[in-house]
Design an enzyme around this catalytic site. Structure first.
Site, PDB file in Angstrom:
ATOM      1  N   ARG A  29       1.200  10.716  13.775  1.00  0.00           N
ATOM      2  CA  ARG A  29       2.234  10.243  12.854  1.00  0.00           C
ATOM      3  C   ARG A  29       3.250   9.383  13.583  1.00  0.00           C
ATOM      4  NH1 ARG A  29       4.764  11.813   8.375  1.00  0.00           N
ATOM      5  NH2 ARG A  29       5.590   9.733   8.731  1.00  0.00           N
ATOM      6  N   ARG A  59       3.474   5.423  17.574  1.00  0.00           N
ATOM      7  CA  ARG A  59       2.030   5.675  17.729  1.00  0.00           C
ATOM      8  C   ARG A  59       1.463   5.000  18.980  1.00  0.00           C
ATOM      9  NH1 ARG A  59      -0.792   6.152  11.835  1.00  0.00           N
ATOM     10  NH2 ARG A  59       1.043   7.005  10.832  1.00  0.00           N
ATOM     11  N   LYS A 117       0.813  -1.220   0.000  1.00  0.00           N
ATOM     12  CA  LYS A 117       0.000   0.000   0.000  1.00  0.00           C
ATOM     13  C   LYS A 117       0.847   1.271   0.000  1.00  0.00           C
ATOM     14  CE  LYS A 117      -1.607   0.992   4.721  1.00  0.00           C
ATOM     15  NZ  LYS A 117      -2.764   1.398   5.502  1.00  0.00           N
ATOM     16  N   ASP A 118       2.123   1.158   0.332  1.00  0.00           N
ATOM     17  CA  ASP A 118       2.991   2.331   0.287  1.00  0.00           C
ATOM     18  C   ASP A 118       3.620   2.552  -1.086  1.00  0.00           C
ATOM     19  OD1 ASP A 118       2.537   2.932   2.956  1.00  0.00           O
ATOM     20  OD2 ASP A 118       4.155   1.616   3.643  1.00  0.00           O
ATOM     21  N   CYS A 155      -1.316   7.961  -2.133  1.00  0.00           N
ATOM     22  CA  CYS A 155      -1.598   7.456  -0.798  1.00  0.00           C
ATOM     23  C   CYS A 155      -2.292   8.531   0.024  1.00  0.00           C
ATOM     24  CB  CYS A 155      -0.333   6.938  -0.120  1.00  0.00           C
ATOM     25  SG  CYS A 155       0.772   8.229   0.432  1.00  0.00           S
ATOM     26  N   ARG A 197      -8.622   8.402   4.292  1.00  0.00           N
ATOM     27  CA  ARG A 197      -9.558   7.322   3.979  1.00  0.00           C
ATOM     28  C   ARG A 197     -10.280   6.818   5.236  1.00  0.00           C
ATOM     29  NH1 ARG A 197      -8.885   2.086   4.953  1.00  0.00           N
ATOM     30  NH2 ARG A 197      -6.752   2.456   5.631  1.00  0.00           N
ATOM     31  N   ARG A 198      -9.516   6.586   6.289  1.00  0.00           N
ATOM     32  CA  ARG A 198     -10.142   6.117   7.536  1.00  0.00           C
ATOM     33  C   ARG A 198     -11.025   7.200   8.135  1.00  0.00           C
ATOM     34  NH1 ARG A 198      -4.351   3.744   9.304  1.00  0.00           N
ATOM     35  NH2 ARG A 198      -4.561   1.689   8.356  1.00  0.00           N
TER      36      ARG A 198
HETATM   37  C1  DPM Z   1      -0.712   4.484   3.577  1.00  0.00           C
HETATM   38  C2  DPM Z   1      -1.670   4.911   4.509  1.00  0.00           C
HETATM   39  C3  DPM Z   1      -1.159   4.590   5.772  1.00  0.00           C
HETATM   40  C4  DPM Z   1       0.120   3.964   5.575  1.00  0.00           C
HETATM   41  C5  DPM Z   1      -2.988   5.575   4.163  1.00  0.00           C
HETATM   42  C6  DPM Z   1      -4.213   4.700   4.423  1.00  0.00           C
HETATM   43  C7  DPM Z   1      -1.812   4.885   7.090  1.00  0.00           C
HETATM   44  C8  DPM Z   1      -1.457   6.260   7.583  1.00  0.00           C
HETATM   45  C9  DPM Z   1      -2.033   6.578   8.924  1.00  0.00           C
HETATM   46  C10 DPM Z   1      -0.778   4.588   2.115  1.00  0.00           C
HETATM   47  N1  DPM Z   1       0.363   3.941   4.240  1.00  0.00           N
HETATM   48  O1  DPM Z   1      -4.171   3.558   4.875  1.00  0.00           O
HETATM   49  O2  DPM Z   1      -5.341   5.209   4.164  1.00  0.00           O
HETATM   50  O3  DPM Z   1      -2.635   5.731   9.590  1.00  0.00           O
HETATM   51  O4  DPM Z   1      -1.836   7.709   9.367  1.00  0.00           O
HETATM   52  C11 DPM Z   1       1.233   1.887   6.515  1.00  0.00           C
HETATM   53  C12 DPM Z   1       0.930   0.890   7.488  1.00  0.00           C
HETATM   54  C13 DPM Z   1       1.197  -0.359   6.906  1.00  0.00           C
HETATM   55  C14 DPM Z   1       1.672  -0.111   5.620  1.00  0.00           C
HETATM   56  C15 DPM Z   1       0.431   1.139   8.864  1.00  0.00           C
HETATM   57  C16 DPM Z   1      -1.068   1.242   8.985  1.00  0.00           C
HETATM   58  C17 DPM Z   1       1.091  -1.750   7.518  1.00  0.00           C
HETATM   59  C18 DPM Z   1      -0.063  -2.574   6.958  1.00  0.00           C
HETATM   60  C19 DPM Z   1       0.116  -3.127   5.568  1.00  0.00           C
HETATM   61  C20 DPM Z   1       1.087   3.410   6.606  1.00  0.00           C
HETATM   62  N2  DPM Z   1       1.710   1.257   5.423  1.00  0.00           N
HETATM   63  O5  DPM Z   1      -1.797   1.483   7.997  1.00  0.00           O
HETATM   64  O6  DPM Z   1      -1.562   1.081  10.128  1.00  0.00           O
HETATM   65  O7  DPM Z   1       1.079  -3.851   5.276  1.00  0.00           O
HETATM   66  O8  DPM Z   1      -0.769  -2.861   4.761  1.00  0.00           O
END
Ligand code: DPM
Length: 357
Positions: A165, A171, A96-97, A259, A147-148
């Protein structure tokens, strides 16, 4: 470290290839890289694996909301530079990143079986036993995911949402050691990988909160021209995850979303039919366009295998081309449907408001 991949010779004179894996330094990134290393080790016991930890912009800028930094390749650029300079041979990312369009010369050579793609609630210890529904009015929920926030604001209008952040460790610390947040929302996959499953008080169902494109899946990025490595990592692909994620990424790419836009998805494969639900939201969740489309992914008798053909950045050598094409078309078709209903206006407004925050 630089230059060509080295080989090492053991005492018996056997030469084995050294594969260098680049990783971010966060604990989650290290765990994810070790997990892929373990899988590679099982498949190729003779290969020597080295791990090269690096810091990225995303790890350094910790005081700005992710959605506001405006740099798409926040967590990936330094690692790609190292790939390009031949300092590492592959990089493990959370899918997702990874942007839906990778820079020239790179490809996702493996998408591993997806962990739970859902989001989870982690409560401040003092709120133990409560849920998003039963938390008191005005409780502050930490997330910097637009999104959340968009989905949950609409569904749980008694709650307030604030940015948070930092990596997962930071966190959790901010949650537990201060009184700023009543709860935070995190991906269940990351929490599980960290061994913090017991902190999950509630997994959000798709009616309350759909997930991000690629959430819960690990991706291995490689040099597109490095056919040896590409072939090696292609054995890590999980075909169903590959097809779901191609559809999701095609959807996001067509919407020109990165993202940092409120876009969410849900995919399923049943009886060789891939179904994709996708949605775009205004920042407060009040405007929402959401629809579902399906496509058959049964390989037909179509002419197949133009070997290294990429779909939204993914090279899946041993997944039928027909199915990959069908998945990509599905994502584009659903995006086009939402675009015809005004998705671009919703996303443009969301982007502007977010920039002005
Ligand atoms: C991206 C988002 C977030 C990450 C945006 C989204 C969350 C940011 C936040 C694109 N990357 O989800 O709408 O919560 O402020 C990220 C996490 C993981 C990968 C951590 C998480 C782990 C889970 C995975 C940060 N990137 O989302 O809690 O492997 O998918």
């Amino acid at each position: 470290m630089s230059g060509e991949a080295q080989n090492v010779q053991d005492v018996n004179g056997t030469v084995s290839r050294v594969i260098r894996m680049g990783t971010r330094k966060s604990q989650l990134a290290r765990i994810q890289t070790d997990y892929v290393a373990e899988k590679l080790k099982n498949l190729y016991p003779d290969v020597n694996l080295g791990i090269v930890p690096m810091s990225t912009i995303g790890d350094k800028i910790l005081d700005t909301a992710l959605s506001k930094i405006g740099e798409k390749s926040l967590f990936t650029k330094e690692l790609e530079n190292a790939l390009e300079r031949n300092e590492v041979d592959l990089v493990v990312h959370s899918l997702k990143d990874l942007p839906t369009t990778l820079p020239d010369g790179f490809t996702i050579g493996a998408v591993l079986q997806r962990e739970s793609p859902y989001d989870a609630v982690v409560l401040h210890p003092k709120n133990s036993g409560l849920t998003l529904d039963s938390l008191p009015d005005g409780s502050v929920i930490g997330t910097s995911s637009l999104r959340r926030a968009a989905q949950l604001k609409k569904r749980f209008s008694h709650l307030e949402f604030k940015d948070i952040r930092g990596n997962l460790n930071t966190r959790l610390k901010k949650l537990d050691e201060k009184e700023d947040y009543s709860a935070i929302i995190l991906a269940a996959a990351g929490l599980k990988r960290m061994g913090w499953e017991t902190r999950i008080s509630q997994v959000l169902n798709p009616e309350d909160c759909m997930y991000a494109v690629g959430q819960g899946a690990l991706a291995v990025e490689v040099r597109a021209r490095d056919s040896d490595i590409l072939e090696m990592v292609s054995n890590l692909h999980h075909p169903e995850t590959v097809l779901r994620c191609i559809a999701e990424r095609a959807f996001l790419r067509r919407l020109e979303g990165g993202c940092s836009v409120p876009v969410a998805v849900h995919t399923e494969v049943k009886d060789s039919v891939l179904s994709l639900t996708g949605a775009v939201y205004s920042l407060d969740g009040t405007d929402c366009l959401k629809d579902t489309m399906e496509a058959s992914i049964t390989p037909g008798n179509q002419a197949e295998e133009s070997a290294d053909f990429q779909h939204v950045g993914v090279t899946a050598l041993n997944v039928p081309q027909f199915s990959q094409v069908a998945a990509e078309k599905l994502g584009v078709a659903l995006a086009d449907l939402l675009l015809s209903q005004g998705a671009m206006e919703i996303l443009t407004t969301a982007r502007k408001l977010n920039d002005a925050r």
